[in-house]
Design an enzyme around this catalytic site. Structure first.
Site, mmCIF file in Angstrom:
data_model
loop_
_atom_site.group_PDB
_atom_site.id
_atom_site.type_symbol
_atom_site.label_atom_id
_atom_site.label_comp_id
_atom_site.label_asym_id
_atom_site.label_seq_id
_atom_site.Cartn_x
_atom_site.Cartn_y
_atom_site.Cartn_z
ATOM 1 N N CYS A 83 34.835 31.675 -13.655
ATOM 2 C CA CYS A 83 35.682 30.665 -14.518
ATOM 3 C C CYS A 83 35.701 31.440 -16.118
ATOM 4 O O CYS A 83 36.317 32.516 -16.045
ATOM 5 C CB CYS A 83 35.489 29.638 -14.769
ATOM 6 N N HIS A 189 35.456 28.075 -8.782
ATOM 7 C CA HIS A 189 33.830 27.656 -8.767
ATOM 8 C C HIS A 189 33.237 27.508 -7.588
ATOM 9 O O HIS A 189 33.299 26.822 -6.821
ATOM 10 C CB HIS A 189 33.905 26.288 -9.612
ATOM 11 N N GLU A 191 30.287 27.404 -6.896
ATOM 12 C CA GLU A 191 29.314 26.314 -6.928
ATOM 13 C C GLU A 191 29.620 25.128 -6.512
ATOM 14 O O GLU A 191 28.870 24.174 -6.330
ATOM 15 C CB GLU A 191 28.387 26.335 -8.186
#
Lengths: 211, 254
Positions: A83, A189, A191
């Protein structure tokens, strides 16, 4: 086996990245949240997550780390930007009043609102398809066109097309991941991208930095 | 091209457990939040929302522990709401692993809270939740707070605009008239609020069939749909919902 350093410069959501890495690490590997250049020198892999504005991000890096030394270290081992950790690698960002960035990749960071159809919802928030534009170890066992989770209001526009690792369409096609040598960086993202996201992080841990 | 529409199962959490029930049925234990969240992730949920329905201040600490546990095992966006009253509540939930925090009554009491939070940590973290009821006399919608117990003088359309201007990242819009009825979302309301703001609107209240979910995005122009009972009671799986929506022309992540 990997010893991963997650760069914490005071404004990232470093914990969710840390939790996701812990989920995919093997027993002999470690993960550490840090802003010390020594830790970054000692680790095998660097992850650079981030949120917020580019200008603030640069100020915080400058405050916490010696930028010349920092750039030297991150040119030496597998590096994953996430990001803001992608955007800050570029030459310049037009966010806020405009800000020079790390200039590791040639190109700009542009506003979605200014460049794309004005009816689009900004931030670009949600799941979108990631089209793999280059072969890369990060894509191991990830189908081309897999969904990843995005949250961003700015996007990167690299000067050199050969840096484009993937593209994504939101009104127009933009670069959703870039790479150069040992550096890979993603706008989405991993994650927060369920199974495919964890797989990408696992691929990163197993990457030796060569393409 | 617009973005893929999201399906968000919403779980009520009390004292570290998922609970279910309506005002007419006793609240019953429905499992461990980690296990329930994992199952929804595997079924293809795009995000998960937790609503803390714990009444007492002391018991509220358990929501933090719950979020921590879930965030270690489930890697999709997690929204947490219910009783969030100030900046430190927001920070505590975010550092426990929530990706977004829903603010409702506290924003009505102190609208600056939205600016304060989003200026510091970005608008993507804040979901402004609005509970509304339609007026009998003029067909407008009025904002309610405290889980729908208190009415205000605030008009829903104006309030949604204000929340957007103050920096909210999304609007979670619940129709109290439809909530729990399974008669479908209030499409007029959704249309009105979607046209008022440039941020995503999440439809809530009234989902009973898969057609309702589709209508919320196709007719109501919602960006995401939140549903509780149709998923909890396994009336439909998330996968079935997504396949239905895809078959009817809605872009979804499958």
């Amino acid at each position: 086996m990997a010893d991963i350093a997650i760069i914490d410069y005071g404004m990232g959501n470093v914990h969710s990245v840390c939790k996701a890495l812990n989920k995919v690490l093997d027993k002999n590997s470690t993960v550490k949240i840090t802003n010390s250049l020594n830790d970054l020198s000692d680790c095998s892999h660097i992850v650079f997550p981030g949120q917020g504005a580019a200008s603030e991000c640069m100020i915080n890096i400058d405050k916490n780390l010696d930028i010349v030394e920092f750039k030297k270290i991150i040119s030496q081992k597998p590096f994953l930007g996430i990001c803001m950790g992608l955007q800050v690698l570029m030459t310049h960002s037009e966010e806020n009043e405009g800000s020079n960035c790390l200039n590791i990749l040639d190109g700009k960071v542009l506003s979605i609102k200014r460049k794309m159809n004005s009816n689009l919802k900004v931030p670009h928030m949600g799941w979108n398809k990631v089209k793999q534009e280059s072969k890369h170890p990060l894509w191991g066992n990830i189908p081309n066109g897999a969904f990843f989770y995005f949250v961003h209001s700015y996007f990167v526009k690299p000067l050199d097309k050969s840096n484009v690792l993937s593209t994504t369409n939101y009104d127009l096609d933009f670069a959703s991941a870039l790479y150069k040598d040992n550096i890979a960086a993603v706008q989405f993202h991993p994650e927060k991208s369920s199974k495919m996201g964890l797989r990408l992080l696992e691929n990163f841990i197993n990457w030796n930095g060569e393409i | 091209m617009s973005l893929y529409k999201r399906i968000i199962p919403c779980l009520d959490v009390a004292n570290g457990r998922v609970v279910k029930g309506t005002k007419f049925i006793n609240i019953v234990d429905a499992g461990d939040p980690v296990e329930v969240a994992k199952r929804y992730d595997q079924e293809g949920a795009d995000e998960i929302a937790f609503l803390d329905i714990t009444a007492t201040h002391e018991a509220r600490k358990t929501i933090i522990e719950t979020v921590e546990k879930v965030a270690c095992e489930v890697f999709i966006p997690l929204t947490v709401g219910g009783g969030v009253s100030n900046y430190s509540d927001v920070l505590n939930l975010l550092s426990a692993g929530a990706d977004k925090v829903a603010i409702n009554s506290a924003a009505v009491a102190n609208p600056n809270l939205i600016n304060q939070v989003t200026d510091k940590i970005g608008r993507q973290c804040i979901v402004a939740a609005i509970d509304v009821k339609q007026n009998k006399n003029n067909s407008n919608w009025t904002v309610y707070t405290h889980g729908g117990r208190n009415s205000t003088e605030i008009d829903a359309f104006q309030w949604a605009k204000e929340l957007c201007d103050r920096g909210a990242g999304e609007i979670l819009l619940t129709s109290m008239d439809r909530d729990g009825t399974k008669k479908g979302f209030d499409l007029d309301l959704l249309n009105l609020i979607s046209s008022a703001v440039s941020i995503p609107v999440i439809a809530s209240g009234g989902a009973g069939t898969l057609e309702h979910l589709r209508d919320a995005v196709v007719v109501g122009k919602a960006d995401a749909v939140l549903a509780a009972s149709i998923f909890h009671y396994s009336i439909y799986s998330i996968q079935e919902a997504k396949e239905y929506m895809r078959k009817h022309g809605v872009l979804v992540r499958i």
